[in-house]
Design a protein around this motif. Structure first.
Motif, PDB file in Angstrom:
ATOM      1  N   ALA A 126      45.903-113.961 -18.083  1.00  0.00           N
ATOM      2  CA  ALA A 126      44.807-113.961 -18.423  1.00  0.00           C
ATOM      3  C   ALA A 126      44.673-114.827 -20.010  1.00  0.00           C
ATOM      4  O   ALA A 126      44.158-114.927 -20.583  1.00  0.00           O
ATOM      5  CB  ALA A 126      43.424-112.783 -18.643  1.00  0.00           C
ATOM      6  N   THR A 127      45.765-115.951 -19.492  1.00  0.00           N
ATOM      7  CA  THR A 127      45.924-116.349 -20.959  1.00  0.00           C
ATOM      8  C   THR A 127      45.593-117.743 -20.574  1.00  0.00           C
ATOM      9  O   THR A 127      46.567-118.686 -21.037  1.00  0.00           O
ATOM     10  CB  THR A 127      48.216-116.323 -19.696  1.00  0.00           C
ATOM     11  N   GLY A 128      45.064-118.331 -20.282  1.00  0.00           N
ATOM     12  CA  GLY A 128      44.324-119.621 -20.222  1.00  0.00           C
ATOM     13  C   GLY A 128      44.461-120.692 -19.947  1.00  0.00           C
ATOM     14  O   GLY A 128      45.549-121.055 -19.636  1.00  0.00           O
TER      15      GLY A 128
ATOM     16  N   GLY B 198      40.273-113.893 -29.281  1.00  0.00           N
ATOM     17  CA  GLY B 198      39.747-115.038 -29.066  1.00  0.00           C
ATOM     18  C   GLY B 198      40.285-116.467 -28.673  1.00  0.00           C
ATOM     19  O   GLY B 198      39.800-117.165 -28.148  1.00  0.00           O
ATOM     20  N   GLY B 199      41.711-116.219 -28.501  1.00  0.00           N
ATOM     21  CA  GLY B 199      42.342-117.155 -27.428  1.00  0.00           C
ATOM     22  C   GLY B 199      42.043-118.828 -27.855  1.00  0.00           C
ATOM     23  O   GLY B 199      42.477-118.638 -28.744  1.00  0.00           O
ATOM     24  N   THR B 200      41.469-119.275 -27.386  1.00  0.00           N
ATOM     25  CA  THR B 200      41.013-120.715 -27.508  1.00  0.00           C
ATOM     26  C   THR B 200      40.566-120.280 -28.800  1.00  0.00           C
ATOM     27  O   THR B 200      41.081-121.550 -29.691  1.00  0.00           O
ATOM     28  CB  THR B 200      40.383-121.243 -26.705  1.00  0.00           C
ATOM     29  N   TRP B 201      40.046-119.803 -29.347  1.00  0.00           N
ATOM     30  CA  TRP B 201      38.634-120.197 -30.596  1.00  0.00           C
ATOM     31  C   TRP B 201      39.573-119.298 -31.659  1.00  0.00           C
ATOM     32  O   TRP B 201      39.349-119.245 -32.445  1.00  0.00           O
ATOM     33  CB  TRP B 201      37.274-119.108 -30.582  1.00  0.00           C
ATOM     34  N   TYR B 202      40.367-118.595 -31.299  1.00  0.00           N
ATOM     35  CA  TYR B 202      41.520-118.051 -32.399  1.00  0.00           C
ATOM     36  C   TYR B 202      42.138-119.819 -32.976  1.00  0.00           C
ATOM     37  O   TYR B 202      43.024-119.359 -33.713  1.00  0.00           O
ATOM     38  CB  TYR B 202      43.108-116.963 -31.872  1.00  0.00           C
ATOM     39  N   TRP B 203      43.310-119.968 -31.884  1.00  0.00           N
ATOM     40  CA  TRP B 203      43.964-120.829 -31.583  1.00  0.00           C
ATOM     41  C   TRP B 203      43.933-122.322 -32.681  1.00  0.00           C
ATOM     42  O   TRP B 203      44.006-123.228 -33.419  1.00  0.00           O
ATOM     43  CB  TRP B 203      45.253-121.548 -30.575  1.00  0.00           C
ATOM     44  N   ASN B 204      42.537-122.582 -31.918  1.00  0.00           N
ATOM     45  CA  ASN B 204      41.865-123.952 -32.680  1.00  0.00           C
ATOM     46  C   ASN B 204      41.057-124.372 -33.258  1.00  0.00           C
ATOM     47  O   ASN B 204      39.868-124.578 -33.155  1.00  0.00           O
ATOM     48  CB  ASN B 204      41.161-125.222 -31.078  1.00  0.00           C
ATOM     49  N   ARG B 205      41.221-124.037 -34.613  1.00  0.00           N
ATOM     50  CA  ARG B 205      40.519-123.733 -35.951  1.00  0.00           C
ATOM     51  C   ARG B 205      40.851-125.414 -36.493  1.00  0.00           C
ATOM     52  O   ARG B 205      40.515-125.272 -37.864  1.00  0.00           O
ATOM     53  CB  ARG B 205      41.253-122.615 -37.100  1.00  0.00           C
ATOM     54  N   TYR B 206      40.893-126.554 -35.899  1.00  0.00           N
ATOM     55  CA  TYR B 206      40.681-127.773 -36.503  1.00  0.00           C
ATOM     56  C   TYR B 206      39.307-127.890 -37.109  1.00  0.00           C
ATOM     57  O   TYR B 206      38.413-127.115 -36.864  1.00  0.00           O
ATOM     58  CB  TYR B 206      41.047-128.942 -35.903  1.00  0.00           C
ATOM     59  N   PRO B 207      39.488-128.803 -38.129  1.00  0.00           N
ATOM     60  CA  PRO B 207      37.872-128.903 -38.118  1.00  0.00           C
ATOM     61  C   PRO B 207      36.803-130.086 -36.900  1.00  0.00           C
ATOM     62  O   PRO B 207      37.630-130.706 -36.448  1.00  0.00           O
ATOM     63  CB  PRO B 207      37.779-130.326 -39.745  1.00  0.00           C
ATOM     64  N   GLY B 208      36.154-129.538 -37.359  1.00  0.00           N
ATOM     65  CA  GLY B 208      34.723-130.031 -36.627  1.00  0.00           C
ATOM     66  C   GLY B 208      34.563-129.074 -34.881  1.00  0.00           C
ATOM     67  O   GLY B 208      34.078-129.634 -34.125  1.00  0.00           O
ATOM     68  N   ALA B 209      35.540-128.504 -34.755  1.00  0.00           N
ATOM     69  CA  ALA B 209      35.629-127.618 -33.397  1.00  0.00           C
ATOM     70  C   ALA B 209      34.781-126.883 -32.412  1.00  0.00           C
ATOM     71  O   ALA B 209      33.941-126.107 -33.824  1.00  0.00           O
ATOM     72  CB  ALA B 209      36.990-127.047 -33.145  1.00  0.00           C
TER      73      ALA B 209
ATOM     74  N   VAL C 142      43.741-115.368 -13.834  1.00  0.00           N
ATOM     75  CA  VAL C 142      41.500-115.864 -13.942  1.00  0.00           C
ATOM     76  C   VAL C 142      41.610-117.427 -14.772  1.00  0.00           C
ATOM     77  O   VAL C 142      42.733-117.741 -15.038  1.00  0.00           O
ATOM     78  CB  VAL C 142      41.445-114.993 -16.060  1.00  0.00           C
ATOM     79  N   THR C 143      40.989-117.727 -13.689  1.00  0.00           N
ATOM     80  CA  THR C 143      40.720-119.825 -14.065  1.00  0.00           C
ATOM     81  C   THR C 143      41.812-120.139 -13.496  1.00  0.00           C
ATOM     82  O   THR C 143      42.300-121.357 -14.161  1.00  0.00           O
ATOM     83  CB  THR C 143      40.332-120.042 -14.906  1.00  0.00           C
TER      84      THR C 143
END
Ligand code: FAD
Ligand code: NAP
Length: 541
Positions: free
Chosen positions: A139-141, A42-53, A424-425
């Motif tokens: 593919a490191t984001g 999940g990358g970004t969505w694994y790490w950024n679990r702050y409220p409202g994300a 990638v990107t």
């Protein structure tokens, strides 16, 4: 020392890019492994679990298009999906395509080295593993290395500190606490309204105000879902041709063609539509300062109407960059949050943060007692994660050396002197200026097609030529400087990291145009890339 493991392709990262790479390479009959620092996908969505994300591109578009059954069967619950829902989706994709068996979790890559004699990459991990591959794909984001400024006294703080990009998995309960949020970028703007509802008191430490457009988020109803799913192929195709990779209405008129009242009517429509499509209200908002200012002023008027205290409203009005030249934020009730009695806006322009103290935070003007501090201070974007690894190309030259004056690439896909290494990107591609899943899919397909082409031709090496790279960098700079983007002190320019070379990193020519260029390059036998075969012994590996 563990024995080296050998693959056709070594992928670093298991976010949306790494997952699709694995799936596609398998389909081509290539062996691949993905090395992932986290213990999940999940990358970004694994790490950024702050409220409202949550995402700021509509869920129906912020999702893979490569598999018709997947896009028809998966059901998003909200117009803009929350982080937990996007993470569930990433996990669903990993399970659905049985990807986990080729992912090594808790495995952080420390370095990678090209063996020019064998045309292979050797990739090493902090855990002591060694993996080799004909190709290596980063593919490191773009937003995967968090940035925490060096505040004196940070270790002395007796409360808890958090970074939005490394949020604890169990969540955080701020009930009854005095909380400080440092930063007012996209992450903070999403987190602040949610934390304010829980905290006893919230102090928002703002250095630079940002423009934010309401999300107008809502549950997805059947009719809306059908409007996408019935025409998914067509709408996805449309998105791929757009400048931002998002299918939304674009107005080709100039903002300066209309009388103010008529122009404001257009902005009001866009404001009601919500999200990043606001910047497509007129065609010249990112190229003409006067046109841009009409949009900026419209948003400032909105801020003044939403925030009751005129002094606070004024502080929240962005004043030092054209609208859209820093990533435009998308919010749910952000400005209204400052009408709450338990929220205080602290203006760091009157005096920045001097120190973190054992009991809170001290600015040049005052001291604040805090139980928790949330750092929403962003990322070392686009290059930080790549340069954190010791990457060595031909002749042992490091990526850090190649990028000393700022990142240089050909098409954001390869770096001259680093054969068989793809990004990638990467910098020099539309990337962070786009719906990233559209850009990820395009890159993954181009990269894997290139690998298949080499294989068919019996070749073992692909490398960007210096000339093609130089031409691309010049072109990317020219296009950037035709816009207002370089005028902002943004992370696109690397300004947020002390000492980072200041160049506009993403390619702003547009997703559709860029895709066409990449397709032409491939159709012309990979124009600008040198292709070659290794010795027959190495090729037989
Ligand atoms: P990532 O998701 O960043 O995955 C990279 C992976 O590589 C990570 O899992 C990381 O752990 C791993 N990794 C990095 N270095 C190493 C190493 N040395 N060794 C091993 N593993 C490593 N984009 C949009 O288009 N729309 C949005 O609404 C949007 N919202 C966002 C919200 C937030 C809070 C953030 C931070 C970004 C957002 N983005 C958005 C951008 C987002 O990063 C991309 O959309 C997308 O998720 C990137 O996927 P990726 O696979 O390329 O990279
Ligand atoms: P960011 O945009 O870089 O914001 C960082 C914030 O921290 C800025 O307000 C910055 O202020 C402040 N800051 C940094 N150092 C500071 C210091 N020493 N003292 C005081 N303030 C300091 O980071 P982000 O909000 O995490 O967003 C990064 C990117 O991730 C976004 O631009 C977007 O691409 C993506 N994202 C998207 C979403 C979404 O809506 N889906 C949500 C979150 C993130 P200055 O501006 O003054 O430097």
């Amino acid at each position: 020392m563990q024995d080296a493991e050998h693959f056709d392709v070594v992928i670093v990262g298991a976010g949306f890019a790494g997952l699709y790479l694995l799936h596609r390479l398998r389909g081509q009959g290539m062996s691949a492994v993905a090395l992932e620092a986290a213990d999940g996908v999940g990358g970004t969505w694994y790490w950024n679990r702050y409220p409202g994300a949550r995402c700021d591109v509509e869920s129906m578009q912020y999702s893979y298009s490569f598999d018709e059954e997947l896009q028809q069967e998966w059901r998003w619950s909200e117009r803009f999906a929350t982080q937990p829902e996007i993470l569930r989706y990433a996990n669903h994709v990993a399970d659905r395509f049985d990807l986990r068996r080729d992912i090594r979790f808790n495995t952080r890559v420390s370095g990678a080295e090209f063996d020019a004699g064998r045309d292979r990459w050797t990739v090493r991990t902090e855990q002591g593993g060694t993996f080799t591959g004909r190709f290596c794909v980063m593919a490191t984001g773009c937003l995967s290395s968090t940035r925490l400024p060096e505040f004196p006294g940070l270790e002395s703080f007796r409360g808890k500190t958090y970074h939005t990009g490394q949020w604890p998995h169990g969540g955080v309960d701020f009930t009854g606490q005095r909380v400080g949020v440092v930063g007012t970028g996209s992450s903070a703007i999403q987190a602040i309204p949610v934390i304010a509802e829980q905290a006893e008191h919230l102090f928002v430490f703002q250095r630079t105000p940002n423009f934010s457009i309401p999300a107008h988020n809502r549950p997805i109803d059947e009719a809306y879902e059908r409007s996408w799913k019935d025409r998914y192929a067509e709408r996805r195709q449309q998105a791929r041709q757009m400048r931002t990779g998002i299918d939304y209405p674009i107005n080709q008129a100039s903002a300066l063609e209309l009388e103010k009242a008529e122009r404001d009517r257009v902005y009001e429509e866009r404001w009601q539509l919500g999200s990043t499509s606001f910047m497509a209200a007129f065609s010249d908002l990112i190229t003409d300062r006067a046109a841009n200012e009409t949009a900026a002023e419209f948003v400032r008027r909105k801020i003044r109407s939403l925030v009751h205290d005129p002094a606070v409203a004024e502080l929240l009005c962005p004043d030092n960059h054209p609208i859209g030249t820093k990533r435009i934020c998308v919010d749910t009730g952000y400005y209204q949050t400052f009408n709450r009695d338990n929220v205080t806006l602290v203006n760091l322009r009157e005096g920045g943060i001097e120190a973190i103290t054992p009991t809170g935070l001290r600015t040049a003007k005052a001291e604040y007692e805090l139980d928790s501090i949330v750092f929403a201070t962003g990322f070392d974007a686009m290059t930080g994660t790549l340069l954190a690894m010791d990457i060595r190309g031909s002749g042992g030259r490091t990526l850090a050396e190649a990028w000393e004056a700022g990142p240089v690439t050909y098409l954001g896909l390869m770096v001259a002197g680093f054969p068989n290494l793809f990004t990638v990107t990467g910098p020099g591609s539309p990337s962070v200026l786009s719906n990233m899943i559209v850009s990820i899919e395009q890159h993954v397909e181009w990269i894997t097609d290139a690998m298949a082409y080499l294989r068919r031709q019996g070749l073992t090496r692909i490398e960007a030529t210096e000339q093609a790279q130089e031409d691309w960098v010049r072109h990317a700079n020219e296009v950037a400087h035709r816009t207002l983007y370089p005028q902002a002190n943004s992370w696109y320019m690397g300004v947020n990291i002390p000492g980072k070379p200041q160049v506009f990193m993403p390619y702003i020519g547009g997703v559709g145009t860029y895709r066409q260029i990449c397709e032409e390059v491939a159709a012309e036998g990979y124009r600008g890339f040198a292709l070659s075969g290794a010795s027959s012994a190495a090729a037989a590996e």
